[in-house]
Design an enzyme around this catalytic site. Structure first.
Site, PDB file in Angstrom:
ATOM      1  N   SER A  53       0.834  -1.205   0.000  1.00 47.10           N
ATOM      2  CA  SER A  53       0.000   0.000   0.000  1.00 47.10           C
ATOM      3  C   SER A  53       0.870   1.257   0.000  1.00 47.10           C
ATOM      4  CB  SER A  53      -0.878   0.056   1.245  1.00 47.10           C
ATOM      5  OG  SER A  53      -1.710  -1.069   1.321  1.00 47.10           O
TER       6      SER A  53
HETATM    7  N1  SAH Z   1       0.749  -5.286   4.360  1.00 47.04           N
HETATM    8  C1  SAH Z   1       1.447  -5.639   3.158  1.00 47.04           C
HETATM    9  C2  SAH Z   1       0.633  -5.401   1.915  1.00 47.04           C
HETATM   10  C3  SAH Z   1       0.162  -6.640   1.455  1.00 47.04           C
HETATM   11  S1  SAH Z   1      -0.929  -6.696   0.054  1.00 47.04           S
HETATM   12  C4  SAH Z   1       2.781  -4.941   3.051  1.00 47.04           C
HETATM   13  O1  SAH Z   1       3.095  -4.043   3.815  1.00 47.04           O
HETATM   14  O2  SAH Z   1       3.523  -5.316   2.138  1.00 47.04           O
HETATM   15  C5  SAH Z   1      -2.070  -7.902   0.648  1.00 47.04           C
HETATM   16  C6  SAH Z   1      -1.463  -9.198   1.087  1.00 47.04           C
HETATM   17  O3  SAH Z   1      -2.517 -10.029   1.527  1.00 47.04           O
HETATM   18  C7  SAH Z   1      -0.727  -9.957  -0.015  1.00 47.04           C
HETATM   19  O4  SAH Z   1       0.553 -10.252   0.411  1.00 47.04           O
HETATM   20  C8  SAH Z   1      -1.572 -11.216  -0.184  1.00 47.04           C
HETATM   21  O5  SAH Z   1      -0.810 -12.342  -0.557  1.00 47.04           O
HETATM   22  C9  SAH Z   1      -2.173 -11.364   1.193  1.00 47.04           C
HETATM   23  N2  SAH Z   1      -3.381 -12.188   1.251  1.00 47.04           N
HETATM   24  C10 SAH Z   1      -4.386 -12.261   0.348  1.00 47.04           C
HETATM   25  N3  SAH Z   1      -5.317 -13.130   0.754  1.00 47.04           N
HETATM   26  C11 SAH Z   1      -4.899 -13.614   1.944  1.00 47.04           C
HETATM   27  C12 SAH Z   1      -5.438 -14.567   2.865  1.00 47.04           C
HETATM   28  N4  SAH Z   1      -6.584 -15.192   2.651  1.00 47.04           N
HETATM   29  N5  SAH Z   1      -4.736 -14.818   3.996  1.00 47.04           N
HETATM   30  C13 SAH Z   1      -3.559 -14.191   4.240  1.00 47.04           C
HETATM   31  N6  SAH Z   1      -3.007 -13.290   3.399  1.00 47.04           N
HETATM   32  C14 SAH Z   1      -3.662 -13.008   2.272  1.00 47.04           C
END
Ligand code: SAH
Length: 207
Positions: free
Chosen positions: A60
């Protein structure tokens, strides 16, 4: 040589227009975002925009991480569950506010979780706990959580996450398919949620 520290403190200063909480701004000024993003994106690490991090996922924009931290109203010692570790950046910002040993993060993609663990270790946030799994199920072993947030969009707050958040605790997530709203919800004594809308947002969907 690039002066990352200077770039980072400038970013934090710019965010002051949108975020009032000085502790959150200090957290943004502390976490080396350039070490969390892929090498070829480093030059953009302190621009206020989202960046691709691999596996079709996105980190993000810093203002969104800061707004989420402010809305969650984090205090030292709060036990926090994060769904969606990604590269680990958001977890590190949270850790600055509550303490590294209080952050539990679940990531769906094993490759991202592995990389995040390595980066967190290398940047001094190695005490953050990262687990591979489906975040919809939370992480019951460390419940109850004072705060629970999702960094990917869900159609609604998954029931296990509500269950694992303490009474009086707060959940925060982008909610909706397609059009999403950032929803903050406080868990009431009877288990229901008292919700507050924090505006339109755009996140990758929950897997
Ligand atoms: N907070 C993160 C941004 C991640 S984007 C950062 O600072 O980089 C959203 C993330 O959610 C991705 O890594 C994706 O793989 C994860 N995600 C998606 N569905 C998910 C689920 N069901 N359980 C756990 N993680 C999930």
């Amino acid at each position: 040589m690039v002066d990352w520290d200077r770039q980072r403190s400038r970013l934090s200063d710019r965010l002051r227009e949108r975020v009032a909480d000085e502790d959150v701004l200090a957290a943004i000024a502390s976490v080396p975002r350039h070490q969390f993003v892929p090498d070829d994106k480093r030059h953009d690490a302190y621009a206020d925009r989202p960046l691709p991090i691999g596996s079709g996922q996105t980190i993000s924009a810093p203002h969104m991480v800061a707004i989420m931290a402010e809305v969650l109203d984090l205090s030292p010692g709060d036990r926090v569950l994060e769904v969606g570790t990604g590269c680990g950046y958001h977890a590190a910002v949270t850790a600055e506010l509550v303490g590294t040993e209080n952050v539990y993060s679940v990531e769906y993609h094993a490759s991202l979780a592995d990389e995040a663990r390595e980066t967190l270790e290398a940047t001094g946030y190695g005490d953050i706990s990262v687990r591979v799994g489906d975040g919809k199920n939370g992480w019951p072993d460390h419940a109850p959580y004072d705060r629970t947030y999702l960094t990917c969009a869900a159609p609604d707050f998954p029931a296990p996450l509500v269950e694992q958040t303490r009474e009086g605790g707060v959940l925060l997530a982008p909610i909706g398919d397609g059009q999403q709203r950032l929803i903050r919800a406080e868990k009431q004594a009877d288990g229901t949620l008292d919700s507050e809308d924090h505006g339109g947002v755009r996140f990758v969907p929950l897997q």
